[in-house]
Design an enzyme around this catalytic site. Structure first.
Site, PDB file in Angstrom:
ATOM      1  N   SER A 259       4.760   8.062  -7.888  1.00 49.07           N
ATOM      2  CA  SER A 259       5.318   8.580  -9.150  1.00 49.07           C
ATOM      3  C   SER A 259       5.360  10.108  -9.140  1.00 49.07           C
ATOM      4  O   SER A 259       6.360  10.723  -9.527  1.00 49.07           O
ATOM      5  CB  SER A 259       4.456   8.113 -10.325  1.00 49.07           C
ATOM      6  OG  SER A 259       4.526   6.726 -10.464  1.00 49.07           O
TER       7      SER A 259
ATOM      8  N   ASP B  64       1.494  -2.141 -11.782  1.00 52.08           N
ATOM      9  CA  ASP B  64       1.851  -2.395 -10.382  1.00 52.08           C
ATOM     10  C   ASP B  64       0.737  -3.123  -9.614  1.00 52.08           C
ATOM     11  O   ASP B  64       0.942  -3.507  -8.459  1.00 52.08           O
ATOM     12  CB  ASP B  64       2.165  -1.071  -9.673  1.00 52.08           C
ATOM     13  CG  ASP B  64       3.457  -0.448 -10.190  1.00 52.08           C
ATOM     14  OD1 ASP B  64       4.324  -1.189 -10.694  1.00 52.08           O
ATOM     15  OD2 ASP B  64       3.595   0.791 -10.095  1.00 52.08           O
TER      16      ASP B  64
END
Ligand code: S3P
Length: 450
Positions: free
Chosen positions: A29, A327
């Site tokens: 990210s 996730d």
């Protein structure tokens, strides 16, 4: 099918204790955001520890197509000479974001308030994923989107000539949607406000503040209210990307279930909006110790020591924790198979629209390996029978999804029989060194056809 070539099966056989130091790669990210924000900044942003996985490399190529100079200086060091907020050039080719939902959604946001058009595509997985969640709010700024039915890629975004700031409540818990709106808000005059009912990862907010944007966050009855003042002059940064807690999850979970293991994972990012897995594992009885807690580049970081934990028990994972470990559910379900009792995972509808339908993909593969799984639209549960109870022996489909492939590899390390995935190549999207890293710890990974 692999994104960039033929599928390559991968097998994980039962192994002895895992031990040593697992230096997992940089956070995915933060890596995407470093390149995109660097590209929106005049001057040189320097990045160390960038994740050099396919997803991030696709974003680097995209930033070049929009006019930024992005240079790989070797050893995880990159530099970006950006074009400034509103300075993107119109790409002269289709932007291929490969497997990456984060890449495509953030880049769509970043270009949507500039007077340029761009066409986006991806691999077979990305081209199935919903984009309306991003193009709906981008339309409020004045951008237009023309894609395939169901809001799927390939898709062209025509950026707004005269963007207006927006106030938008994100209807699904999604950091990608929140970030797309904030990045679009950068080039809109005035204040863009994003409200999220469930807090999601806040790297965009932290990094925008670091790059010098005026951005505030307030927790109110409406939810988390994020206010960004548009058209700032961003200031180039020196960014040290922390190691990815979502990648760390694989060696950590493997060490918990392989008898005798003792592994150190240094320098992992422990942003509270990302750390839900570790709280969950501790509640299950995992032996985890955080050492040397510190702050690096505006993110909390620690070294994590993990030891084999034979007495874990199933728990109800609090649904309000889902966004902070979204996730990690696939690999959590593997740990749950070695715990005693039922692990219930609720409030996880978003898992159905990731790189694959992760509930269906894991349920199919776990069942094929002898594990009891139940599922509904937004929940699933796994019943574990303790260490040594998992038969294994099956071949599972990875569905072009890196986290599905790695989760089944972890399963094979502690099952009675090897576990195989039909295609291990998607692992390169986020964790290109998974195989050698796990091998050095003691895992027995191989390629049955090669
Ligand atoms: C990400 C946000 C999450 C996560 C993805 C990375 C990000 O997706 O699953 O791996 O970097 O913003 P959603 O925002 O769709 O939940």
């Amino acid at each position: 099918m692999s994104a960039h070539g033929s599928p390559v099966p991968m097998m994980s056989a039962p192994c002895g204790p895992l031990s040593g130091v697992a230096e997992v790669p940089g956070d995915k990210s933060i890596s995407h955001r470093s390149l995109i924000l660097g590209a929106l900044t005049v001057g040189e942003t320097r990045i160390s520890g960038l994740l050099e996985g396919e997803d991030v490399l696709d974003t680097a190529r995209a930033m070049r197509a929009f006019g930024a100079e992005v240079t790989d200086e070797g050893g995880g060091n990159w530099s970006v000479h950006g074009v400034g907020v509103g300075g993107f050039a119109e790409p002269d080719r289709v932007i291929d974001c490969g497997n990456s939902g984060t890449g495509v959604r953030l880049i769509m946001g970043a270009m949507a308030t500039s007077p340029i058009s761009a066409t986006f595509t991806g691999d077979a997985s990305l081209n199935k994923r919903p984009m309306a969640r991003v193009t709906d709010p981008l339309a409020l700024f004045g951008a237009q989107a023309v894609g395939r039915s169901g809001g799927r890629l390939p898709m062209t975004i025509v950026g707004a000539e005269d963007p207006v700031p927006v106030r938008y409540t994100v209807p699904v818990p999604s950091a990608q949607v929140k970030s797309a709106v904030l990045l679009a808000g950068l080039n809109a005059p005035g204040r863009t406000v994003v409200i999220e009912q469930e807090p999601t990862r806040d790297h965009t907010e932290r990094m925008l503040a670091g790059f010098g944007a005026e951005i505030t966050t307030e927790d109110t009855e409406e939810g988390r209210v994020i206010t960004l003042t548009g058209q700032p002059e961003l200031v180039p940064q020196v960014i040290a990307v922390p190691r990815d807690p979502s990648s760390a999850a694989f060696p950590v979970c493997a060490a918990l279930i392989v008898p005798g293991s003792d592994v150190l994972v240094p320098g992992i990012g422990l942003n509270p909006t990302r750390a839900g897995l570790f709280a969950t594992l501790r509640e299950m009885g995992a032996d985890l110790a955080f050492e040397n807690e510190r702050e690096e580049g505006g993110e909390p970081v620690a070294d994590l020591r993990v030891r084999y934990s034979p007495d874990m028990r199933g728990i109800d994972v609090p649904p309000e924790r889902a966004a902070s470990m979204i996730d990690e559910y696939p690999v959590l379900s593997v740990v749950a198979a070695f715990a005693h009792g039922v692990t219930m995972m609720r409030g996880v509808r978003e898992l159905r629209v990731k790189e694959s339908d992760r509930i269906a993909a894991m349920a199919d593969g776990l069942r094929a390996n002898g594990i009891a799984v139940e599922e509904g639209e937004d929940w699933w549960s796994v019943t574990g029978n303790g260490p040594g109870s998992v038969t294994g022996g099956a071949t599972c489909a990875s569905h072009l999804d890196h986290r599905i492939a790695m989760s089944f590899m972890v399963l094979g390390m502690a099952a009675q029989q090897p576990v195989t995935v039909d295609d291990g190549t998607p692992i390169a999207t986020s964790f290109p060194v998974f195989e050698p890293l796990m091998g050095r710890l003691g895992a027995a990974l191989s390629h049955p056809d090669g």
